[in-house]
Design a protein around this motif. Sequence first.
Motif, short mmCIF file in Angstrom:
data_model
loop_
_atom_site.label_atom_id
_atom_site.label_comp_id
_atom_site.label_asym_id
_atom_site.label_seq_id
_atom_site.Cartn_x
_atom_site.Cartn_y
_atom_site.Cartn_z
N GLN A 13 6.57 -14.83 35.86
CA GLN A 13 7.18 -13.83 36.73
C GLN A 13 6.14 -13.29 37.71
O GLN A 13 4.98 -13.05 37.35
CB GLN A 13 7.73 -12.67 35.89
N SER A 14 6.54 -13.11 38.97
CA SER A 14 5.63 -12.60 39.98
C SER A 14 6.39 -11.75 40.99
O SER A 14 7.62 -11.72 41.00
CB SER A 14 4.90 -13.75 40.69
N GLY A 15 5.64 -11.07 41.86
CA GLY A 15 6.25 -10.21 42.87
C GLY A 15 6.45 -8.80 42.35
O GLY A 15 6.35 -8.53 41.16
N LEU A 16 6.71 -7.89 43.28
CA LEU A 16 6.97 -6.50 42.91
C LEU A 16 8.34 -6.42 42.25
O LEU A 16 9.37 -6.51 42.92
CB LEU A 16 6.93 -5.59 44.15
N ARG A 17 8.34 -6.25 40.95
CA ARG A 17 9.59 -6.20 40.19
C ARG A 17 9.33 -5.64 38.80
O ARG A 17 8.19 -5.62 38.32
CB ARG A 17 10.23 -7.58 40.05
N VAL A 18 10.39 -5.18 38.18
CA VAL A 18 10.34 -4.79 36.77
C VAL A 18 11.09 -5.84 35.97
O VAL A 18 12.21 -6.21 36.30
CB VAL A 18 10.98 -3.41 36.55
N VAL A 19 10.44 -6.32 34.93
CA VAL A 19 11.09 -7.25 34.01
C VAL A 19 11.43 -6.48 32.74
O VAL A 19 10.54 -6.04 32.00
CB VAL A 19 10.19 -8.46 33.67
N LEU A 20 12.72 -6.27 32.50
CA LEU A 20 13.19 -5.56 31.32
C LEU A 20 13.40 -6.57 30.19
O LEU A 20 14.11 -7.57 30.36
CB LEU A 20 14.52 -4.86 31.60
N VAL A 21 12.78 -6.30 29.04
CA VAL A 21 12.88 -7.20 27.90
C VAL A 21 13.50 -6.45 26.73
O VAL A 21 12.86 -5.57 26.15
CB VAL A 21 11.48 -7.73 27.50
N PRO A 22 14.75 -6.75 26.37
CA PRO A 22 15.38 -6.06 25.24
C PRO A 22 14.71 -6.46 23.92
O PRO A 22 14.50 -7.65 23.66
CB PRO A 22 16.83 -6.53 25.29
N LEU A 23 14.37 -5.46 23.11
CA LEU A 23 13.78 -5.68 21.79
C LEU A 23 14.75 -5.11 20.76
O LEU A 23 14.94 -3.90 20.69
CB LEU A 23 12.42 -4.98 21.69
N ALA A 24 15.37 -5.99 19.98
CA ALA A 24 16.36 -5.54 19.00
C ALA A 24 15.77 -4.50 18.06
O ALA A 24 14.60 -4.61 17.69
CB ALA A 24 16.86 -6.75 18.21
N PRO A 25 16.58 -3.46 17.72
CA PRO A 25 17.96 -3.24 18.15
C PRO A 25 18.03 -2.70 19.58
O PRO A 25 17.28 -1.80 19.94
CB PRO A 25 18.46 -2.19 17.16
N MET A 82 5.87 -5.70 36.61
CA MET A 82 5.81 -4.75 35.50
C MET A 82 6.72 -5.21 34.37
O MET A 82 7.85 -5.63 34.61
CB MET A 82 6.23 -3.36 36.00
N PHE A 83 6.23 -5.12 33.15
CA PHE A 83 6.97 -5.58 31.98
C PHE A 83 7.25 -4.40 31.05
O PHE A 83 6.33 -3.72 30.61
CB PHE A 83 6.18 -6.65 31.22
N VAL A 84 8.54 -4.17 30.76
CA VAL A 84 8.93 -3.06 29.89
C VAL A 84 9.90 -3.57 28.83
O VAL A 84 10.96 -4.12 29.15
CB VAL A 84 9.61 -1.92 30.69
N GLY A 85 9.52 -3.41 27.56
CA GLY A 85 10.44 -3.69 26.47
C GLY A 85 11.32 -2.48 26.24
O GLY A 85 10.85 -1.34 26.26
N ILE A 86 12.61 -2.69 26.03
CA ILE A 86 13.55 -1.59 25.83
C ILE A 86 14.22 -1.75 24.47
O ILE A 86 14.66 -2.84 24.11
CB ILE A 86 14.60 -1.53 26.98
N THR A 87 14.28 -0.65 23.71
CA THR A 87 14.78 -0.73 22.35
C THR A 87 15.42 0.59 21.92
O THR A 87 15.13 1.66 22.49
CB THR A 87 13.64 -1.07 21.37
N TRP A 106 -4.34 -1.31 31.78
CA TRP A 106 -4.45 -2.30 32.84
C TRP A 106 -5.68 -3.16 32.57
O TRP A 106 -6.64 -2.69 31.99
CB TRP A 106 -4.60 -1.54 34.18
N PRO A 107 -5.72 -4.49 32.89
CA PRO A 107 -4.78 -5.19 33.76
C PRO A 107 -3.61 -5.86 33.04
O PRO A 107 -2.67 -6.29 33.69
CB PRO A 107 -5.67 -6.25 34.43
N SER A 108 -3.66 -5.99 31.73
CA SER A 108 -2.55 -6.64 31.01
C SER A 108 -1.57 -5.58 30.52
O SER A 108 -1.34 -5.44 29.31
CB SER A 108 -3.09 -7.47 29.85
N SER A 109 -1.01 -4.84 31.45
CA SER A 109 -0.17 -3.69 31.10
C SER A 109 1.23 -4.12 30.69
O SER A 109 1.86 -4.96 31.33
CB SER A 109 -0.08 -2.72 32.27
N VAL A 110 1.70 -3.51 29.62
CA VAL A 110 3.11 -3.60 29.21
C VAL A 110 3.50 -2.24 28.66
O VAL A 110 2.64 -1.45 28.28
CB VAL A 110 3.36 -4.68 28.14
#
Length: 236
Positions: free
Chosen positions: A16-28, A151-156, A175-179
């Motif tokens: 994944q690249s570019g200015l964006r947020v990647v939402l990653v669902p983490l069960a539940p 940007m990578f954000v897990g949501i749970t 940073w630099p491997s921010s999540v």
Amino acid sequence: REIKALDSLPEWKAKQSGLRVVLVPLAPCDAWLVGEVAEIYQQITDVPVSAMRLSGEWVWGSPDRIYRQREVQDVITRFRGQRVDFTNWTKDRYATELTQSVEGKDALSKYYAMGWMDEINKKSGQYLVDSYLDRFRDEIGPYRSSDQRTMFVGITEANIYSGDSNYLFSLGTEWPSSVDILSYYMMMGETLHEEYQSRRRLTERIAKELVPASLKQLRIPRSTDPTCPYSYSSGV
């Protein structure tokens, strides 16, 4: 309408690249919320959001402490009238101690203790999020490009904490491997004993808290304006 499941979301295929947020669902995690949160977040920030799911199953393991443990400890200490060593206490030990602490007390104190015991037994425990953050960062490592704007954000729905906090909306790595991992457990009407449940209200709360969970990965200074979603919040 069909019930939306997490496996209906696209799986990781490329970096994944570019200015964006990647939402990653983490069960539940309620799959309905992910797309709706992304839409509101984009209205707030103008930053695009994509949702991706991990290829494997996300497992939290055993809770690190009971529901609202620090508050329960405070209640037991006040009922006892002395300091208590809570080291290695289990859920059953907390329930037993609450019962014993109100023996001989007035009816209101007993009613108060029964309410806490009911919460302990019904509510899920809390997870110390620090080690899970490291695992989450490792999981998405193969899909992270050299572009630090992504940007990578897990949501749970899991209830998380760190250190001495009662709970957290989100916590991230350096940073630099921010999540970040964002929990919406303490934003839910059911958790807060609100009069009615509202998915729209919940998605708005999550989207607002997604602002700091994401933008702080870009090392943007936090806002001091309390009307800004990027300012620090003390509650929902």
